[in-house]
Design a protein around this motif. Structure first.
Motif, PDB file in Angstrom:
ATOM      1  N   ASP A  60      70.446  10.197  37.941  1.00 20.06           N
ATOM      2  CA  ASP A  60      70.275   8.752  38.014  1.00 20.06           C
ATOM      3  C   ASP A  60      70.499   8.143  36.625  1.00 20.06           C
ATOM      4  N   PRO A  61      71.289   7.034  36.524  1.00 19.95           N
ATOM      5  CA  PRO A  61      71.565   6.438  35.199  1.00 19.95           C
ATOM      6  C   PRO A  61      70.297   6.108  34.408  1.00 19.95           C
ATOM      7  N   GLU A  62      69.207   5.791  35.102  1.00 19.05           N
ATOM      8  CA  GLU A  62      67.977   5.429  34.385  1.00 19.05           C
ATOM      9  C   GLU A  62      67.328   6.626  33.692  1.00 19.05           C
ATOM     10  N   GLN A  63      67.842   7.837  33.960  1.00 15.55           N
ATOM     11  CA  GLN A  63      67.323   9.021  33.271  1.00 15.55           C
ATOM     12  C   GLN A  63      67.990   9.226  31.903  1.00 15.55           C
ATOM     13  N   ALA A  64      68.919   8.323  31.538  1.00 14.83           N
ATOM     14  CA  ALA A  64      69.591   8.448  30.239  1.00 14.83           C
ATOM     15  C   ALA A  64      68.621   8.158  29.100  1.00 14.83           C
ATOM     16  N   VAL A  65      68.741   8.961  28.047  1.00 11.84           N
ATOM     17  CA  VAL A  65      67.920   8.745  26.845  1.00 11.84           C
ATOM     18  C   VAL A  65      68.654   7.811  25.872  1.00 11.84           C
ATOM     19  N   ALA A  66      69.960   8.003  25.752  1.00 12.26           N
ATOM     20  CA  ALA A  66      70.738   7.225  24.783  1.00 12.26           C
ATOM     21  C   ALA A  66      72.204   7.229  25.193  1.00 12.26           C
ATOM     22  N   ALA A  67      72.947   6.257  24.660  1.00 10.00           N
ATOM     23  CA  ALA A  67      74.384   6.177  24.920  1.00 10.00           C
ATOM     24  C   ALA A  67      75.123   5.914  23.623  1.00 10.00           C
ATOM     25  N   GLY A  68      76.331   6.470  23.534  1.00 12.99           N
ATOM     26  CA  GLY A  68      77.239   6.148  22.432  1.00 12.99           C
ATOM     27  C   GLY A  68      78.481   5.502  23.017  1.00 12.99           C
ATOM     28  N   ILE A  69      79.025   4.514  22.314  1.00 14.11           N
ATOM     29  CA  ILE A  69      80.253   3.859  22.766  1.00 14.11           C
ATOM     30  C   ILE A  69      81.263   3.897  21.628  1.00 14.11           C
ATOM     31  N   GLY A  70      82.460   4.386  21.920  1.00 13.78           N
ATOM     32  CA  GLY A  70      83.579   4.282  20.977  1.00 13.78           C
ATOM     33  C   GLY A  70      84.554   3.288  21.568  1.00 13.78           C
ATOM     34  N   SER A  71      84.805   2.187  20.858  1.00 19.84           N
ATOM     35  CA  SER A  71      85.533   1.079  21.483  1.00 19.84           C
ATOM     36  C   SER A  71      86.690   0.579  20.638  1.00 19.84           C
ATOM     37  N   ILE A  72      87.675  -0.001  21.318  1.00 19.58           N
ATOM     38  CA  ILE A  72      88.665  -0.800  20.620  1.00 19.58           C
ATOM     39  C   ILE A  72      87.952  -1.945  19.912  1.00 19.58           C
ATOM     40  N   GLY A  73      88.555  -2.474  18.883  1.00 19.66           N
ATOM     41  CA  GLY A  73      87.935  -3.552  18.121  1.00 19.66           C
ATOM     42  C   GLY A  73      88.710  -4.843  18.282  1.00 19.66           C
ATOM     43  N   PRO A  74      88.364  -5.856  17.500  1.00 10.70           N
ATOM     44  CA  PRO A  74      87.248  -5.845  16.546  1.00 10.70           C
ATOM     45  C   PRO A  74      85.884  -5.977  17.231  1.00 10.70           C
ATOM     46  N   LEU A  75      84.877  -5.411  16.563  1.00 11.97           N
ATOM     47  CA  LEU A  75      83.515  -5.445  17.103  1.00 11.97           C
ATOM     48  C   LEU A  75      82.692  -6.548  16.443  1.00 11.97           C
ATOM     49  N   ASP A  76      81.679  -7.004  17.161  1.00 14.53           N
ATOM     50  CA  ASP A  76      80.589  -7.763  16.565  1.00 14.53           C
ATOM     51  C   ASP A  76      79.325  -6.965  16.877  1.00 14.53           C
TER      52      ASP A  76
END
Ligand SMILES: [Zn+2]
Length: 322
Positions: A60-76
């Motif tokens: 279940d997604p709610e069992q996640a402890v943490a997430a990392g995202i690698g994304s196209i930019g630019p970011l804010d």
């Protein structure tokens, strides 16, 4: 059991992977990145692949402890969004990421990085020595770097550190970059720009060549396919290597890495023609210790694996934090 999720948001595809606390991947999902109508469609695609990866993992997604995202930019980074992404249609002005993912996963531990920072986190996490000083460089449709110095992955105040493809390498600025400025590294050496650079050289001094310069479909693959058989193609590749070596040398002088991993399709598809010349030539341009230069070990999964590694290590890639 604790679960961690990594998301790779690219201009072409969006992918998610769910891992357990030992970094074992339990589920993955992938789909094309929506081209609109707005950024919300992209956010929804991120949530969709994340849910699908959890489905495959049987968690279940709610069992996640943490997430990392690698994304196209630019970011804010403060807003947790992508702002006006360069490689998607103009109607996509803002892609919310951190907030919606935090809601889906019911955790505040969401680590957002530009894709090359995720790349260096992945290379750091998965390489034998887990080095504190290293760089990941991608030579693909664009050029960029993820940098780790003294154990800190550099992000910059807004998340946009490492845009090394937009360093000026040619003071004469003969080629115009996609960003609108002249003389940037990427304007000569990215997969998209190598054919434009070849056309420019050809117009300056027309020579005999088998390259389909006039063909509207002329691309970088044509140039590499003619290596060793066509003098003009060899000359173009030689010039590309000149700028690549200069770009990598500037990175070495700036950050003093122990190791540089080079990825991106232009490099991974042509290691003999792209990677080896940089290794051969860099001594002549660098004043300090020359680092070990290697091809990425993670192929085209480097950003996704880096995002997972970020979730597992608090955004660092430092294995001692597992
Ligand atoms: Zn530029």
């Amino acid at each position: 059991m604790a679960y961690y999720v990594g998301v790779d948001l690219g201009a072409t595809n969006v992918r998610a992977a769910v891992a357990d606390e030992n970094a074992e991947i339990l589920g993955v999902s992938k789909r094309g990145t929506p081209r609109g109508p707005t950024g919300i469609a992209v956010t929804e695609a991120v949530l969709e692949v994340t849910r699908a990866a959890f489905d495959e993992a049987g968690v279940d997604p709610e069992q996640a402890v943490a997430a990392g995202i690698g994304s196209i930019g630019p970011l804010d980074l403060a807003e947790g969004v992508v702002e006006n992404p360069a490689n998607l249609p103009d109607t996509i002005d803002r892609i919310p990421l951190t907030g919606p993912l935090s809601k889906l996963l019911d955790t505040d531990r969401i680590y957002l990085h530009n894709d090359t920072a995720a790349g260096v986190i992945g290379e750091r996490f998965y390489s034998d020595r887990n080095p504190d000083d290293m760089v990941y460089v991608t030579i693909s449709s664009g050029i960029g770097a993820g940098v780790c110095v003294d154990g800190h992955v550099l992000s910059g105040w807004d998340g946009n550190a490492g845009e090394v493809g937009h360093m000026t390498v040619d003071p004469n600025g003969e080629m115009r970059c996609g960003c609108g400025r002249d003389g940037h590294w990427e304007a000569y050496c990215s997969g998209n720009n190598i054919p434009k650079y070849a056309e420019y050289i050809y117009e300056e001094d027309t020579v005999e060549t088998e390259l389909p310069i006039e063909d509207p479909d002329f691309d970088a693959i044509d140039v590499f396919d003619h290596a060793g058989e066509d003098e003009f193609a060899d000359y173009v590749i030689d010039q590309v290597n000149h700028w690549n070596t200069m770009g990598v040398a500037n990175i070495v002088q700036s950050y003093a890495p122990l190791v540089i991993f080079i990825g991106g399709a232009v490099a991974t598809n042509n290691p003999e023609l792209i990677l080896e010349p940089i290794k051969e030539r860099i001594d002549d341009m660098v004043f300090i210790n020359v680092p070990d230069i290697q091809l990425t070990t993670l192929g085209d999964e480097v950003v996704l694996k880096g995002a997972v590694a970020s979730a597992l290590t608090g955004g660092t890639g430092d294995r001692s934090r597992l």
